[in-house]
Write a protein that holds these residues in place. Structure first.
Motif, PDB file in Angstrom:
ATOM      1  N   VAL A  60       0.836  -1.202   0.000  1.00 19.97           N
ATOM      2  CA  VAL A  60       0.000   0.000   0.000  1.00 19.97           C
ATOM      3  C   VAL A  60       0.871   1.253   0.000  1.00 19.97           C
ATOM      4  N   GLY A  61       1.920   1.260   0.813  1.00 19.35           N
ATOM      5  CA  GLY A  61       2.799   2.419   0.871  1.00 19.35           C
ATOM      6  C   GLY A  61       3.515   2.678  -0.436  1.00 19.35           C
ATOM      7  N   LEU A  62       4.016   1.614  -1.101  1.00 17.09           N
ATOM      8  CA  LEU A  62       4.719   1.795  -2.376  1.00 17.09           C
ATOM      9  C   LEU A  62       3.759   2.236  -3.481  1.00 17.09           C
TER      10      LEU A  62
ATOM     11  N   VAL B 231       3.541   5.835  -3.061  1.00 15.17           N
ATOM     12  CA  VAL B 231       4.728   6.510  -3.595  1.00 15.17           C
ATOM     13  C   VAL B 231       4.640   6.635  -5.112  1.00 15.17           C
ATOM     14  N   LEU B 232       4.296   5.532  -5.787  1.00 14.29           N
ATOM     15  CA  LEU B 232       4.227   5.549  -7.251  1.00 14.29           C
ATOM     16  C   LEU B 232       3.139   6.500  -7.752  1.00 14.29           C
ATOM     17  N   LEU B 233       1.979   6.508  -7.107  1.00 12.34           N
ATOM     18  CA  LEU B 233       0.926   7.422  -7.529  1.00 12.34           C
ATOM     19  C   LEU B 233       1.309   8.868  -7.255  1.00 12.34           C
TER      20      LEU B 233
ATOM     21  N   PRO C 283       0.231   4.125   6.206  1.00  9.79           N
ATOM     22  CA  PRO C 283       1.290   3.965   5.188  1.00  9.79           C
ATOM     23  C   PRO C 283       0.856   4.439   3.805  1.00  9.79           C
ATOM     24  N   TRP C 284      -0.425   4.325   3.485  1.00  5.52           N
ATOM     25  CA  TRP C 284      -0.924   4.846   2.212  1.00  5.52           C
ATOM     26  C   TRP C 284      -0.726   6.358   2.135  1.00  5.52           C
ATOM     27  N   LEU C 285      -1.053   7.056   3.198  1.00  7.03           N
ATOM     28  CA  LEU C 285      -0.894   8.507   3.225  1.00  7.03           C
ATOM     29  C   LEU C 285       0.583   8.894   3.218  1.00  7.03           C
TER      30      LEU C 285
ATOM     31  N   GLY D 251       6.045  10.451  -2.115  1.00  2.28           N
ATOM     32  CA  GLY D 251       6.236  10.443  -3.570  1.00  2.28           C
ATOM     33  C   GLY D 251       5.907  11.781  -4.203  1.00  2.28           C
ATOM     34  N   LEU D 252       4.861  12.431  -3.712  1.00  3.47           N
ATOM     35  CA  LEU D 252       4.457  13.720  -4.263  1.00  3.47           C
ATOM     36  C   LEU D 252       5.503  14.798  -3.984  1.00  3.47           C
TER      37      LEU D 252
END
Length: 746
Positions: A36-38, A41-43, A118-120, A126-127
């Motif tokens: 979820v975290g990665l 990051v990719l998004l 971790p999603w946040l 990444g942003l």
């Protein structure tokens, strides 16, 4: 499409963020958090690349990131489609999820709502990392360094939200350092131009990376040797105290007589009633209902922070998997609660490794039980504040540690406050252990004295009702150890045995539980109280009930007269004064005449009555006036709030009245300018509190002034909720709440 340098930045940013997120391995179960975290990051990288490629301002990337967080976060982290409920849950997790994470014993479920964190973190890292990598103004060294701040901040956040024991120093230290420094070198070379016209660049990069890796690999053991192991690092979990007070629940040991045999049928007696059915535990296994490790002179009760040298002696939220490393026999147990069991104490066997609630009165009840479950690793005691009821089913895996203790076992020297509470057993601790030298030998000698000299009685037979229930100091001193015959049941024997052991110098505590019979059906007659002793390795070993208590009954005609005189110092007779001579007055005559004058001044009242009025009635009157003034001040404050000039002020006053009442009842509700009504409502133990908080916000922040009838209706709901909250606690707690001064302090 991204250029070669942009793609390289994206790859290195993803790699450094992955190394940082890996630090949550000891916080979550599975690898779902990392996936979820990665993805976040990719998004985040994709959003920043698209907006910058289109020439949009940076704020557009932030807005688009919020939209993606809401639309993708529901299916990805919450396993629910986008909708109003999903948006509300995402917002709740952003605001309060970190509190739930820090107050839950790791590892938490890797597929639960806490995956929002971790999603946040990944999306923001990444942003920001991509946006800062695309900057074109400022010094070259600053533009090269700025993108590293995102994964560095992510690493700091992971450490603060993690546990004190790192998941991997090599991954979080060496790998992340190599990636970060290598990325920094690559970005610096872009701004300074190639060296030697680019000849041998690949070889220099490989050699430089190898040298950097060797340096980091060598630095790790050296710094570990110099600075020590990284198992005491600063994490927020250390400073966040779980909002739970186990002391609000009465000690189950005080209700021990519910499990004894009664001569006549009793509606509340549970001696022959099924309490639970235990499948998977061997015969003779001990089912622990509650570990009682604190004695206040009245009861042995469960408490927190009572085990010296331990940081695990608190009741914490746990997930389905519990990080509880214990050596012993592993068992898989299923418990079905019978008609005779209810309350908040969760019966368990051994040290839990996992816990699952299977069935209950409804699916919501099972979810509420799992959400409210608290577990104490140091005492192996579970509490379900949502309540347990007959028919509830749960299963768990546990490890049954070594329980045997002998006279040769070395005791731990970390005593608790129970040793101070055992001051009334100074004489017994010496007399009962005469001839023994070592602390553990003295404990066994005291246990043998109790077993051989004491008698057993539940105090329910007509001839034995003089043997009262309870284990307060008076019952244990005057009516037990100082009585001509020590008579009691598990309640008194276990309480005294644990106190004597603490007085001798061996840490001890009382455990209420049951011994599993051959068929696994535990009835009230199987409930016992035993003692656990702490040995030198920090583990607790069982001193069984039969080691310090026999089943011989006392004589039917106990020496009541001797019992009444036991421990009483009979004063010698008053000396007869000699007769007066030569008109000399002795002390007795002077006192007699003084008494006559006092009686005349007192208006004819007897001397004993004047003493009672002066030394008893007057202080009681002062105490009553002081206590009644507290109640009066609260009533005046309530009236002032109810009759405020503005209607919105009355509504605000009604909410404050509810919060103050909850605080008086002992609930840890925070107050102050930094807490909203919604945040306070989550700490109030009331099902109506969130609705009342939302209603107050709607009227206070509404576009128009509410009518007076709204304030009256709101106060009626507040008064009704205050009454419901008061009915949910004991009478003693209600009295303490009425006299509490907690709400007058800042």
């Amino acid at each position: 499409m991204p250029t070669r340098t942009q793609a390289l930045d994206a790859v290195l940013l993803t790699a450094t963020c992955a190394a940082a997120l890996a630090g949550l391995t000891t916080t979550f179960t599975g690898i779902g958090f990392l996936v979820v975290g990665l993805l976040g990051v990719l998004l985040g990288i994709t959003i920043a690349h698209v907006t910058s490629g289109l020439g949009w301002p940076a704020v557009s990337a932030v807005v688009l990131g919020i939209v993606v967080f809401v639309l993708v976060g529901g299916p990805l982290a919450l396993r629910s489609p986008p909708g109003p409920g999903t948006v509300a849950e995402l917002g709740d997790q952003v605001l309060f999820g970190w509190k739930d994470l820090l107050t839950t014993l790791p590892p938490v479920d890797g597929d639960g709502p806490l995956l929002v964190l971790p999603w946040l973190l990944g999306l923001v890292a990444g942003l920001l990392g991509t946006l800062t990598a695309r900057l074109r103004s400022g010094p070259a060294w600053l533009r090269s360094l700025l993108p590293l701040l995102a994964p560095t901040a992510l690493l700091v956040a992971v450490i603060l939200l993690g546990v004190r024991r790192p998941s991997s120093l090599w991954l979080q230290g060496v790998v992340l350092a190599v990636l970060a420094l290598g990325w920094l070198v690559v970005r610096m070379q872009r701004s300074t131009g190639p060296v030697r016209g680019g000849a041998g660049r690949t070889r220099r990069v490989l050699v430089g990376a190898a040298m950097l890796g060797v340096a980091c690999a060598a630095a790790l053991p050296v710094t570990t040797w110099v600075a020590g192991a990284d198992d005491e690092r600063v994490v927020l979990r250390t400073y966040v105290e779980p909002p739970f007070d186990v002391g609000q629940y009465p000690s189950p040991l005080s209700s021990f007589r519910r499990y004894v045999a009664m001569p006549e049928p009793d509606a509340v007696n549970l001696h022959d009633v099924t309490l639970m059915t235990v499948d998977g535990a061997p015969e003779g296994a001990r089912v622990r209902i509650a570990t009682l490790d604190d004695y206040d002179g009245v009861v042995w009760g469960a408490a927190e922070d009572t085990v010296p040298g331990s940081t695990l002696d608190t009741f914490q939220r746990v997930s389905s998997t519990i990080d509880n490393p214990v050596d012993g026999e592993r068992v898989d147990v299923t418990v079905t609660l019978g008609e005779g069991y209810s309350g908040v104490w969760l019966p368990t066997v051994g040290s839990l490794q996992s816990m699952h609630f299977d069935e209950g009165s409804s699916e919501d009840a099972v979810e509420e039980q799992a959400e409210s479950f608290r577990y104490n690793l140091a005492t192996s005691t579970g509490v379900v504040p949502a309540g347990l009821a007959p028919g509830d089913v749960y299963h768990f895996t546990a490890v049954r540690p070594v329980e045997e203790v002998t006279e040769t076992s070395a005791p731990s020297g970390d005593l608790t406050d129970a040793a101070l509470a055992a001051g009334f057993l100074d004489t017994q601790a010496v007399q009962w252990t005469a001839g023994a030298s070592e602390p553990m030998e003295r404990v066994f000698a005291a246990a043998e004295h109790l077993r051989s000299e004491g008698k057993y009685s539940d105090g329910v037979l007509e001839s034995e009702k003089i043997y009262h229930a309870g284990h307060h100091v008076r019952r244990l001193s005057e009516e037990f150890v100082n009585a001509p015959i020590m008579v009691g049941n598990d309640e008194q024997y276990a309480a005294v045995m644990a106190l004597v052991a603490n007085k001798i110098g061996v840490p001890a505590r009382v455990v209420l539980g049951a011994v599993v019979p051959g068929d696994g059906v535990v009835e009230g007659k199987d409930v016992h109280a035993w003692v656990e002793l702490r040995v030198a390795d920090g583990s607790w070993r069982v001193l069984p009930t039969e080691a310090f208590m026999d089943t011989d009954r006392p004589a039917e005609q106990p020496p009541i007269a001797e019992q009444e005189m036991s421990g009483t110092v009979v004063p010698p007779p008053a000396p007869i004064p000699p007769p007066s001579t030569l008109a000399e007055q002795n002390d007795a005559e002077l006192n007699a005449r003084k008494g006559d004058r006092d009686e005349e001044v007192g208006g004819g009242l007897p001397a004993w009555l004047r003493i009672v009025l002066l030394y008893v009635a007057l202080p009681l009157l002062v105490v009553v006036l002081v206590l009644s003034s507290v109640v009066l001040v609260k009533a005046l404050r309530r009236r002032r709030r109810r009759c405020a000039e503005r209607v919105t002020a009355r509504i605000v006053g009604g909410w404050r009245e509810l919060v103050d009442h909850a605080r008086d009842l002992g609930q840890p509700v925070p107050v102050g300018a930094g807490w909203t009504r919604r945040e306070q409502s989550s700490r109030v133990s009331s099902a109506q509190a969130p609705g009342l908080a939302a209603l107050a916000d709607r009227h206070v922040f509404g576009p128009s002034q509410p009518p007076e009838a709204v304030a009256s209706s709101y106060w009626q709901e507040v008064d009704a909720e205050r009454r419901r909250m008061s009915r949910g606690v004991t009478r003693r707690r209600r009295v303490r709440a009425a006299l509490s001064l907690r709400t007058f302090r800042r």
